[in-house]
Design a protein around this motif. Structure first.
Motif, PDB file in Angstrom:
ATOM      1  N   VAL A   1       0.834  -1.202   0.000  1.00  0.00           N
ATOM      2  CA  VAL A   1       0.000   0.000   0.000  1.00  0.00           C
ATOM      3  C   VAL A   1       0.874   1.260   0.000  1.00  0.00           C
ATOM      4  O   VAL A   1       0.514   2.277  -0.547  1.00  0.00           O
ATOM      5  CB  VAL A   1      -0.979  -0.017   1.190  1.00  0.00           C
ATOM      6  N   GLY A   2       2.044   1.175   0.587  1.00  0.00           N
ATOM      7  CA  GLY A   2       2.923   2.344   0.640  1.00  0.00           C
ATOM      8  C   GLY A   2       4.156   2.130  -0.209  1.00  0.00           C
ATOM      9  O   GLY A   2       4.288   1.109  -0.877  1.00  0.00           O
ATOM     10  N   PRO A   3       5.059   3.065  -0.184  1.00  0.00           N
ATOM     11  CA  PRO A   3       6.336   2.864  -0.863  1.00  0.00           C
ATOM     12  C   PRO A   3       7.216   1.967  -0.007  1.00  0.00           C
ATOM     13  O   PRO A   3       7.127   2.010   1.217  1.00  0.00           O
ATOM     14  CB  PRO A   3       6.925   4.277  -0.948  1.00  0.00           C
ATOM     15  N   VAL A   4       8.066   1.151  -0.623  1.00  0.00           N
ATOM     16  CA  VAL A   4       8.899   0.260   0.186  1.00  0.00           C
ATOM     17  C   VAL A   4       9.875   1.065   1.042  1.00  0.00           C
ATOM     18  O   VAL A   4      10.374   0.592   2.036  1.00  0.00           O
ATOM     19  CB  VAL A   4       9.700  -0.763  -0.653  1.00  0.00           C
ATOM     20  N   GLY A   5      10.068   2.318   0.652  1.00  0.00           N
ATOM     21  CA  GLY A   5      10.968   3.159   1.434  1.00  0.00           C
ATOM     22  C   GLY A   5      10.316   3.792   2.644  1.00  0.00           C
ATOM     23  O   GLY A   5      10.891   4.683   3.251  1.00  0.00           O
ATOM     24  N   ASP A   6       9.133   3.372   3.040  1.00  0.00           N
ATOM     25  CA  ASP A   6       8.444   4.057   4.149  1.00  0.00           C
ATOM     26  C   ASP A   6       9.064   3.728   5.508  1.00  0.00           C
ATOM     27  O   ASP A   6       8.760   4.334   6.510  1.00  0.00           O
ATOM     28  CB  ASP A   6       6.939   3.739   4.155  1.00  0.00           C
ATOM     29  N   PHE A   7       9.941   2.730   5.517  1.00  0.00           N
ATOM     30  CA  PHE A   7      10.575   2.280   6.743  1.00  0.00           C
ATOM     31  C   PHE A   7       9.534   1.916   7.800  1.00  0.00           C
ATOM     32  O   PHE A   7       9.724   2.106   8.974  1.00  0.00           O
ATOM     33  CB  PHE A   7      11.535   3.335   7.306  1.00  0.00           C
ATOM     34  N   GLY A   8       8.451   1.385   7.334  1.00  0.00           N
ATOM     35  CA  GLY A   8       7.412   0.975   8.269  1.00  0.00           C
ATOM     36  C   GLY A   8       6.813  -0.316   7.723  1.00  0.00           C
ATOM     37  O   GLY A   8       7.520  -1.271   7.389  1.00  0.00           O
ATOM     38  N   TRP A   9       5.536  -0.305   7.603  1.00  0.00           N
ATOM     39  CA  TRP A   9       4.751  -1.468   7.202  1.00  0.00           C
ATOM     40  C   TRP A   9       5.251  -2.120   5.912  1.00  0.00           C
ATOM     41  O   TRP A   9       5.683  -3.276   5.912  1.00  0.00           O
ATOM     42  CB  TRP A   9       3.303  -1.002   7.053  1.00  0.00           C
TER      43      TRP A   9
ATOM     44  N   TRP B   1      -2.999   5.520   9.456  1.00  0.00           N
ATOM     45  CA  TRP B   1      -1.867   4.609   9.695  1.00  0.00           C
ATOM     46  C   TRP B   1      -0.557   5.342   9.542  1.00  0.00           C
ATOM     47  O   TRP B   1       0.424   5.022  10.166  1.00  0.00           O
ATOM     48  CB  TRP B   1      -1.906   3.431   8.718  1.00  0.00           C
ATOM     49  N   PHE B   2      -0.549   6.283   8.630  1.00  0.00           N
ATOM     50  CA  PHE B   2       0.699   6.997   8.358  1.00  0.00           C
ATOM     51  C   PHE B   2       0.415   8.485   8.340  1.00  0.00           C
ATOM     52  O   PHE B   2      -0.243   8.993   7.434  1.00  0.00           O
ATOM     53  CB  PHE B   2       1.275   6.532   7.009  1.00  0.00           C
TER      54      PHE B   2
ATOM     55  N   THR C   1       1.280   3.333  17.638  1.00  0.00           N
ATOM     56  CA  THR C   1       1.047   2.531  16.442  1.00  0.00           C
ATOM     57  C   THR C   1       0.881   3.527  15.314  1.00  0.00           C
ATOM     58  O   THR C   1      -0.184   4.134  15.150  1.00  0.00           O
ATOM     59  CB  THR C   1      -0.265   1.711  16.540  1.00  0.00           C
ATOM     60  N   GLU C   2       1.944   3.779  14.611  1.00  0.00           N
ATOM     61  CA  GLU C   2       1.883   4.673  13.448  1.00  0.00           C
ATOM     62  C   GLU C   2       3.103   4.330  12.635  1.00  0.00           C
ATOM     63  O   GLU C   2       4.156   4.024  13.213  1.00  0.00           O
ATOM     64  CB  GLU C   2       1.911   6.143  13.888  1.00  0.00           C
ATOM     65  N   ASP C   3       2.981   4.379  11.309  1.00  0.00           N
ATOM     66  CA  ASP C   3       4.031   3.822  10.457  1.00  0.00           C
ATOM     67  C   ASP C   3       5.214   4.748  10.213  1.00  0.00           C
ATOM     68  O   ASP C   3       5.818   4.698   9.151  1.00  0.00           O
ATOM     69  CB  ASP C   3       3.436   3.387   9.110  1.00  0.00           C
ATOM     70  N   SER C   4       5.531   5.622  11.129  1.00  0.00           N
ATOM     71  CA  SER C   4       6.732   6.417  10.906  1.00  0.00           C
ATOM     72  C   SER C   4       7.477   6.572  12.226  1.00  0.00           C
ATOM     73  O   SER C   4       6.960   6.231  13.290  1.00  0.00           O
ATOM     74  CB  SER C   4       6.383   7.797  10.356  1.00  0.00           C
TER      75      SER C   4
END
Lengths: 353, 490, 493
Positions: C79-87, C239-240, C264-267
Motif C-alpha cells: 500500500v505504501g512505498p517500500v521506502g516508508d521504513f514501516g509497514w 496509519w501513516f 502505532t503509526e508507520d513512521s
C-alpha cells in the motif's frame, strides 16, 4: 551565431492530431530507450510493457472515474467556473451511492439499485458543489478557494461516517461500512476490474456533454462565459444561472464518478482520502489535457489511465524499475503532452546569419 | 528626394492565417523623422503588418531590414532591443500593477527610483499629472492609452508603431496625443501611423500607404487629397455617404425607454451620471453626444444593466428595470451595442457562428448566417472560424449582427462605429436609422457629432454627467456650432 | 421560460444518458443464453413452448485443476512505498528473505504505492503476467482480494490482516500484543509521573489489544512501585501521518504530563519527537514500533516491537512448493503468529550480524536496579529479569505454532495444557504459561463498538469484568472492543 526563434503556427485539425500522436509515439520510444539504459533491461522488454499498458483493457478502471469527472470539469472550466472541488464532490457521490445501497430498500433491488445509487450520487455531488456556487453568486467569494477547502470537509464527513454512525458491524472496528448488497454492485467484465456498463455510460456522457456544449444555445453560452460575462448577459442569458448550471453539472458528474467507485471498486464506503484517491485532482489535469473539449477528454483520460497502468506495470517482473523511476517516467510522459501541444502550436525556426 | 537611408525596410512580406491571406507581398520603408501613415479598411492587414514589425508574428515569406541589415524578430523583446515599439488600439497594461511597475515590466527592468524619476519627468514634459504609484485599474481609458504611449517614448525609440491608438481618444486629448507623436518625428524618430480615418491620416502623415485585403494598392506623397485615398481604399465600389432623414411618424405617445433622475457612480465613487432624465419613443432616434469621459458610457451601461444605478428609475415599456440583471432587460426587448467589442461585444473563445447563435433566441439557419455575414461584410466570410482571428473592425461587425436578428423595442448603442471603416460605419448608421423607422426606440451615445448629426431626431449634449441641453430641430446640421460649443464649454 | 426548459432538458438528457449507458452496457456484455425447447404432449403438435433462460456469467465456477509449477512466481502488493521504513518496508524485507532463500524455484516481484481501488487492476496485471501466488499486504485490499480470488480460482491469494477467506485465499497476521505487554512492564518501571501515553492510529481491535496489553504490563510493575498508572490514548485516525503523530505525542506530553510513549503509526515521528525533547533537556522515553527505529532516538528508545514477516512467508511458500497449499484448500489458512513463532520480537535494533537488541543498553542498569515481585510466583526479582522471564514464557510454547496457522484450530490456542496421565510427563503445555490477558481484569466498552461477548448488547461504556483466572481466547482478542479501566481515551485529532 544562429538565431532560434519560436514562431506561432496554425495547422489544420487533422494535422494537429497527427502531429501530436507522432510526437507522443516518438516520446514513448525515447522514454523506453532511456529506461532501458537506466535499468539495464532490454529495450524490447520495456517497449512491451509500454505497449501492454496502452492496450490493457484495465485502462477503463481509471477511465470510468477520470472521464466523467474531467468532462464535468471541462464544462465548468470553459464557463470560468473554477471548481477545484471535484475530489470532495466525488467523495460525496460515494457517500450518496453507499447510502442508497446500504441504508434504503432500493439497495436490494436488482438493476434499480445501481441506477438509483448513481442518480443519488450525482445529486449529492451537485449538492456539495452548490454552496461554493452560491457563495460566489451572492457574496462574490472566490469559488476556487471554497471548493478546494470543501474537499477536505468532504474527507472529514466520510471519515466521520465510517468511524461513527456508518461503521460496519462486521468490520472489526476498521473505518469502513459493511459491504453493499450484491444487487447494488455493478458486475465487472470477466478477467478485468471494470464494468462495461459504466464505460459505455461514461463515453455516452462525454458525447452528450459535447453536443450540449457545442450544439445548444445554453451550452454555447456556457463557453462564452469563459470569454465575457457581459457578453453573455447582453445576449439575454443570465450569467448567474449559467454559472450555477456549470457548477451543478460538474459536481453531479464528479458525484457520478464517486458512485462508480463505490459500486464497482470499493463496494463499501471507506475513509475520504481513500475514496477520493486524488482522482478529483487528477481530473483537473485531464480536463486541461483534453483542451476542455469533452470529446478530446476521452483520449486524454485514456492516456492518463494508461500511465496509471504503466506506473504499476513497470514495477512488475523482470522490468522492475521501482516506484521512483516509474513515477519519473510517468511524469515525463505527461510532460510529453505539453511538448506535443507546444510543437503543434509553435514551430522553432533556426536561422544562420 | 534626399538620399537618406531608411531606418526600416519591409520586403515582400507574406502572411497567411489558415486560409485567409492577411498580407500578400507587402513592401515599404520608413525613414528617420518620417510619419508613414498606413491606411486601409477593417481587415486589410494593417494590424498584422504592425505585429510582424513588432515581432509578435513571424512572416511566412519576406524579410525585414533594419539599418540595411536583414533582421529576424522572434519576439517583441528583440524588436524593442532594436528600438521598435508598438502602441496598439488596446492599452497593453497589467491592471493589478502600478503605473511604474507596468513601465518597468515593459522595459524589463526593476521599478527603481531612477526609472520613477525618469517617468515622472517624461510625464511632466508631456503635461500629464499622473501619480506613477497608482494602480493601473484606477486609470481611465484615456490615461491608460497615454501611459501606453509614454512607456514606449521613455526609451527614446527609433520607430514608433501607432496602431489605431488615438482612435478611441476624445478629440482634445487626441490632438495632444498626436502632437506628442509629431514632436517625436520632428526629433528624428520614425513613425508608422496606422488608421482607417482618412482625415486623421492626412493630418499626420508625411507619406501614405494604402492596404486593401493584404495588397499595397497605393503609395502617396504629402498633399494627396481625401478622394484619391478613399478611392484607393475602397476601389471602385460605391458606398453611401449621405443620409436622408425621412419624415418622422412617431407612432406611440408612450415612451419605450425612459430614464428618470438617474445617478450612476464610477469606480471611484464619484457620480459619472448625475441626475439624468430622458425619454425615447418608439420610432425615435435620439443621440447623446459629449466628449469622452462625460458619462455617456456609464449612462449606456446603466441602461443595459452592466452598471448599478445608484438612484433613479429606468423604465422599459412601462416596466421598471432599474435593478434587473442585464439578461432580463435583453429578454424584455432591449438591445445594447457595447463599446468594446473585444470584451463585451463578442465572446472571443467562440466562432463567428456561435456568437451569432447567442444573439438570437430562435434558431439561426446557415442561410441566415451567410446572409448576415454578407450584409455586414465580415471578412473573412467563413462563419466557423474563431472570432479572435478577425481584425478589430470585423469583430465589431460580428457584434453588430445582434441588431439584424430581431426587431427590438429599444436599442442603446455606445460608439458602435468607432472601430469601423467608413463603409461599415455608414452601414451601421443606416441600420440604426432603419430600426428607428421600423418602430424601435433608438438611443445612440456617441463622441462624434459628425456621425450622429445626420440621423438623429433629437440630440442631447452630455457634460460632466448631466445632459445640459437637448437640440430638436429638423435641421440639426445648422446647430453644429452651437452643439460643439455646448460640448466644450458648459 | 424557454431557458428553464432547456436547463431541465439538459439535466434530463444527462439522466437518460446514464440510464441508456447502463442498459447499453447491460446488453453488450456477454450473457449465456440457454434455450430449451419442450414439446408438450396432449396438445396439438404444432404448439411449441420455448423457454429462454438468461444466465449472467459474472463469477464462473470453474473446476480447479492444479499441479505445482516447476517455478513459483509470487508477487507482493504494497500500500505504501517500500521506502516508508514501516509497514511496507518490513513486508519487503520478508520478501527479500524468501527470494534469497528459495532462489532456485521462486521468482518474486512487488508493486508499491497501490491504493485500494487500484489493487484489482494490479492483480489482473499480475495474473496476466503469470504470477500464481499473490500477497496483498493491506487491510484495505481485503474485499478486492476476495473478489479477485473468486475471479481467478487457479491463483492463490494471501491477504495480510483481514478476516475474509476463500478456497484460494488465505489470511495471515503477525500480532504484537505480547510485545506491547513487555514494553508496558518497562514503561511501568521507568515512568516517574505514572502517566504513560499511547499514540494510536485507529481504535480497531488490533490496536486496542496493543494498548490494553501495554497498560496491563505497565500496571503490573507500576502498581508495585507505588505508582498510580494511567495510560492516555490519542487516536490520529491514520496509519501513516507523521505530523499528526507528532502533534498527538506533544499533546500527551504537554497536557497530560506523560513521560513514556508508545505508538502505532508507520513512521518514526514519535521517536524523533522524544529524541528532540531529550536534546532540549526533557526526558520522555519511547518504544520503537514495527521496524527497528533505535537509530532515530538512541537516548530515548527503551525497547520496541519488531516484526519478521519472513517467518510467515517462508512457511507459506515452502508449503506452496510442497503442494500442501493449493487453490481450493486455503479456506482455513489463517496465520495468527505471536511471539512464540518468531514472527514478532522484542527489540528496537538489529545488529549487522542479524541478532536483535532487545533492550537499549542505556536502560539495562536502571531496569536491573528496580526490584519487583513476579505476580505469578511471588518471587522477588529485577524488572529486567521479569521482562526476560515473561519473554521466555511467551516464547516457549512449542505446540502452539501448528495451531496458529489454521482458522479452525485457533480455538485451541488458549488451552494451557493437556493432561496425559503418563508417568513421567503428566501434563503437556500448549499455550504459553503466561498470557497478559488473564483475569481479573476490569474495563469499559468503547462507544459504538459492540463485537465481543463482553460488550455485545450492552450500552456504551458498559463495565467489563473478567473473572480471575480466565484467559481470553483468540476470538475475544480479535473482537476486543473495550479498554481496561486505567486507559483514558482522549479522543481523536
Amino acid at each position: 551565431m544562429p538565431k532560434v526563434a519560436i514562431v506561432k503556427r496554425e495547422l489544420s485539425k487533422i494535422a494537429t492530431a497527427l502531429a501530436k500522436v507522432l510526437v507522443i509515439l516518438l516520446g514513448l520510444l525515447l522514454a523506453a530507450t532511456l529506461t532501458s539504459i537506466a535499468t539495464g533491461n532490454t529495450l524490447k522488454l520495456i517497449s512491451i510493457t509500454l505497449f501492454q499498458s496502452f492496450t490493457n483493457l484495465n485502462v477503463f478502471v481509471y477511465i470510468s472515474t477520470l472521464l466523467p469527472t474531467a468532462v464535468g470539469l471541462s464544462l465548468a472550466f470553459s464557463a470560468n467556473a473554477w471548481n477545484l472541488g471535484a475530489e470532495g464532490q466525488l467523495v460525496f457521490g460515494a457517500i450518496g451511492a453507499t447510502f442508497i445501497a446500504l441504508f434504503t430498500p432500493l439497495g436490494r433491488q436488482e438493476i434499480i439499485a445501481p441506477i438509483a445509487a448513481l442518480i443519488f450520487a450525482s445529486f449529492l455531488g451537485a449538492l456539495w458543489a452548490l454552496p461554493a456556487a452560491l457563495l460566489k453568486m451572492f457574496r462574490g467569494i472566490n469559488e476556487a478557494l471554497t471548493t478546494l477547502l470543501m474537499n477536505f470537509i468532504a474527507y472529514y464527513v466520510a471519515n466521520y461516517l465510517v468511524k461513527g454512525p456508518w461503521r460496519g458491524r462486521t468490520v472489526y472496528g476498521y473505518p469502513t461500512t459493511d459491504m453493499i448488497p450484491i444487487e447494488s454492485r455493478i458486475p465487472t467484465a470477466p478477467g478485468y476490474s471494470f464494468s462495461w456498463y459504466v464505460v459505455v455510460a461514461c463515453i455516452a456522457i462525454a458525447v452528450l456533454l459535447y453536443l450540449f456544449l457545442y450544439r445548444t444555445r445554453v451550452g454555447i453560452a456556457l463557453r462564452a462565459l469563459g470569454s465575457s460575462i457581459h457578453f453573455v448577459e447582453l445576449s439575454g442569458l443570465s450569467s448567474k444561472k449559467l454559472f450555477l448550471i456549470a457548477f451543478l453539472i460538474s459536481g453531479a458528474l464528479a458525484g457520478f464518478a464517486g458512485g462508480v467507485k463505490i459500486l464497482v471498486y470499493h463496494k463499501k464506503l471507506v475513509e475520504g482520502p481513500i475514496v477520493g484517491g486524488g482522482y478529483g485532482f487528477t481530473s483537473i489535469m485531464v480536463s486541461w489535457l483534453g483542451g476542455l473539449n469533452p470529446l478530446f477528454v476521452i483520449p486524454a483520460s485514456y492516456y492518463t489511465a494508461a500511465l496509471y497502468i504503466l506506473s504499476f506495470g513497470l514495477q512488475i517482473g523482470s522490468a522492475a524499475v521501482g516506484d521512483a523511476l516509474s513515477s519519473t517516467i510517468v511524469g515525463f510522459l505527461l510532460a510529453l503532452i505539453l511538448l506535443a501541444d507546444f510543437l503543434t502550436r509553435y514551430r522553432i525556426v533556426i536561422r544562420f546569419r | 528626394m534626399m538620399m537618406r537611408k531608411p531606418f526600416i525596410e519591409v520586403v515582400e512580406i507574406y502572411k497567411k492565417f489558415g486560409d485567409v491571406i492577411a498580407l500578400n507581398g507587402v513592401s515599404l520603408e520608413i525613414y528617420p523623422g518620417e510619419i508613414l501613415a498606413v491606411l486601409g479598411e477593417n481587415g486589410s492587414g494593417k494590424s498584422t503588418l504592425a505585429k510582424i514589425l513588432y515581432g509578435l508574428y513571424f512572416p511566412d515569406k519576406g524579410y525585414i531590414k533594419v539599418d540595411d541589415v536583414v533582421t529576424v524578430f522572434s519576439s517583441p523583446a528583440e524588436a524593442k532591443n532594436r528600438g521598435i515599439f508598438l502602441v496598439s488600439q488596446r492599452p497593453q497594461l497589467v491592471d493589478d500593477m502600478s503605473v511604474l511597475e507596468n513601465v518597468a515590466l515593459f522595459l524589463n527592468t526593476s521599478p527603481s527610483r531612477d526609472l520613477k524619476k525618469k517617468l515622472e519627468v517624461t510625464l511632466r514634459d508631456l503635461g500629464m499629472a499622473i501619480d506613477v504609484d497608482r494602480g493601473v485599474y484606477t486609470l481611465s481609458y484615456t490615461e491608460k492609452q497615454f501611459i501606453d504611449l509614454v512607456k514606449a517614448l521613455i526609451t527614446q525609440p527609433r520607430l514608433l508603431i501607432v496602431d489605431e491608438a488615438a482612435t478611441y481618444l476624445p478629440r482634445e486629448l487626441k490632438l495632444k496625443f498626436l502632437d506628442i507623436i509629431k514632436k517625436f518625428a520632428a526629433r528624428g524618430g520614425s513613425v508608422m501611423y496606422i488608421t482607417h480615418k482618412i482625415l486623421e491620416a492626412i493630418e499626420m502623415g508625411d507619406r501614405f500607404i494604402v492596404l486593401r485585403k493584404g495588397d499595397v494598392v497605393g503609395v502617396f506623397e504629402k498633399g494627396v487629397d481625401v478622394t484619391t485615398i478613399r478611392r484607393a481604399m475602397f476601389g471602385s465600389e460605391e458606398y453611401l455617404t449621405t443620409f436622408k432623414r425621412s419624415p418622422k411618424k412617431i407612432t406611440h405617445e408612450s415612451f419605450a425607454l425612459s430614464v428618470e433622475n438617474l445617478i450612476v457612480f464610477d469606480e471611484h465613487g464619484k457620480p459619472s451620471v448625475n441626475d439624468v432624465s430622458l425619454n425615447v419613443r418608439s420610432g425615435e432616434l435620439i443621440s447623446i453626444v459629449g466628449i469622452a469621459g462625460n458619462g455617456q458610457k456609464e449612462l449606456g451601461e446603466a441602461i443595459a444593466g452592466l452598471r448599478k444605478a445608484a438612484r433613479g428609475r429606468i423604465m422599459l415599456n412601462d416596466n421598471e428595470i432599474t435593478h434587473a440583471p442585464a439578461s432580463e432587460r435583453i429578454k424584455k426587448g432591449l438591445i445594447y451595442v457595447p463599446e468594446d467589442p473585444f470584451r463585451e461585444g463578442v465572446a472571443m473563445g467562440l466562432t463567428v457562428a456561435e456568437n451569432v447563435k447567442l444573439f438570437s433566441q430562435s434558431k439561426v439557419s446557415r442561410e441566415l448566417l451567410d446572409a448576415l455575414i454578407k450584409k455586414l461584410d465580415v471578412n473573412p466570410s467563413n462563419p466557423f472560424i474563431n472570432v479572435a482571428k478577425l481584425s478589430g473592425g470585423n469583430i465589431q461587425k460580428v457584434s453588430l449582427a445582434r441588431l439584424l436578428l430581431t426587431t427590438p423595442k429599444v436599442v442603446v448603442a455606445y460608439s458602435p462605429t468607432r472601430m469601423l471603416d467608413e463603409r461599415s460605419k455608414t452601414l451601421t448608421l443606416s441600420i440604426l436609422q432603419r430600426l428607428a423607422e421600423s418602430g424601435s426606440a433608438v438611443l445612440l451615445l456617441s463622441e462624434d457629432i459628425e456621425e450622429v448629426l445626420h440621423i438623429s431626431t433629437r440630440l442631447g449634449v452630455m457634460v460632466s454627467g448631466k445632459i445640459v441641453r437637448f437640440f430638436e430641430t429638423p435641421d440639426l446640421e445648422s446647430c453644429r456650432e452651437d452643439i460643439e460649443k455646448v460640448m466644450v464649454h458648459a | 421560460m424557454a431557458r428553464v426548459t432547456s436547463y431541465v432538458l439538459a439535466i434530463v438528457l444527462l439522466i437518460i444518458g446514464i440510464v441508456v449507458g447502463y442498459y447499453a452496457g447491460y446488453y453488450t456484455t456477454p450473457q449465456k443464453t440457454v434455450t430449451m425447447t419442450t414439446t408438450l404432449t396432449g396438445v396439438p403438435s404444432t404448439t411449441t413452448v420455448t423457454v429462454t433462460t438468461t444466465l449472467q456469467t459474472s463469477q464462473p465456477s470453474t473446476q480447479v485443476s492444479y499441479t505445482v509449477p516447476e517455478k513459483i512466481k509470487a508477487a507482493w502488493i504494497y500500500v505504501g512505498p517500500v521506502g516508508d521504513f514501516g509497514w511496507s518496508y518490513m513486508h519487503d524485507v520478508g520478501r527479500r528473505v524468501v527470494a534469497g532463500l528459495f532462489k532456485d524455484w521462486l521468482e518474486t516481484t512487488y508493486v508499491e504505492q497501490v491504493s485500494a481501488d487500484q489493487s484489482p487492476a494490479v492483480m489482473d496485471d499480475l495474473v496476466r503476467k503469470g504470477y500464481t501466488v499473490i500477497f496483498t499486504t493491506s487491510f484495505d485490499f481485503m474485499d478486492q482480494t476476495y473478489d479477485k480470488a473468486h475471479q481467478y480460482p487457479n491463483i492463490m491469494f494471501f491477504h495480510c490482516s483481514g478476516y475474509k477467506r476463500a478456497p484460494n485465499m488465505g489470511t495471515y497476521f503477525a500480532d504484537l500484543y505480547q510485545v506491547y505487554y513487555l514494553n508496558g512492564l518497562m514503561a511501568g518501571a521507568l515512568t516517574k509521573t505514572g502517566k504513560i501515553g499511547y499514540v494510536a492510529a485507529h481504535t480497531i481491535p488490533e490496536v486496542i489489544r496493543h494498548i490494553n496489553a501495554y497498560a496491563i504490563g505497565a500496571k503490573e510493575v507500576g502498581e508495585q512501585l507505588g505508582k498510580n498508572i494511567t495510560v492516555y490514548v490519542i487516536e490520529i485516525g491514520e496509519w501513516f501521518n507523521p505530523d499528526k503523530a507528532r502533534a498527538a505525542a506533544d499533546t500527551l506530553v504537554k497536557q497530560f504530563n506523560v513521560d513514556v510513549l508508545a505508538f502505532t503509526e508507520d513512521s518514526a515521528a514519535t521517536v524523533e519527537y522524544a529524541e528532540n525533547l531529550y536534546k532540549q533537556g526533557k526526558e520522555v522515553y519511547v518504544f520503537s514500533h514495527y521496524s527497528p527505529m533505535y537509530e532515530w532516538g538512541p537516548d530515548v528508545v527503551i525497547s520496541g516491537q519488531l516484526v519478521r514477516w519472513e517467518v510467515i512467508y517462508t512457511d507459506i511458500l515452502a508449503k506452496v512448493k510442497a503442494g500442501i497449499y493449493r487453490p481450493g484448500n486455503l479456506e482455513n489458512v489463517d496465520y495468527w503468529y505471536l511471539l512464540n513463532s518468531g514472527a514478532v520480537d522484542l527489540g528496537a535494533y538489529v545488529y549487522p550480524n542479524g541478532s536483535i537488541m532487545h533492550i537499549n543498553p542505556k536502560f539495562i542498569p536502571i531496569l536491573k536496579s528496580i526490584k519487583v515481585k513476579d505476580v505469578l510466583t511471588g518471587e522477588e526479582l529485577t524488572v529486567y529479569d521479569l521482562v526476560m522471564r515473561r519473554y521466555q514464557q511467551m516464547k516457549e510454547a512449542p505446540l502452539l505454532q501448528p495451531l496458529q496457522g489454521q482458522a479452525i484450530t485457533h480455538l485451541l490456542e488458549s488451552i494451557e495444557n493437556i493432561s496425559t496421565g503418563a508417568s513421567h510427563v503428566p501434563t503437556v503445555l500448549i499455550a504459553p504459561s503466561f498470557e497478559p490477558f488473564t483475569g481479573p481484569l476490569k474495563g469499559y466498552c468503547l462507544p459504538g463498538m459492540h463485537y465481543s461477548r463482553f460488550c455485545t448488547g450492552k450500552p456504551d461504556n458498559a463495565e467489563v469484568d473478567i473473572p480471575a483466572g480466565e484467559r481470553l481466547t483468540h476470538d475475544d482478542l480479535w473482537n476486543m472492543d473495550f479498554f481496561v479501566s486505567w486507559v483514558a481515551f482522549q479522543g481523536r485529532i
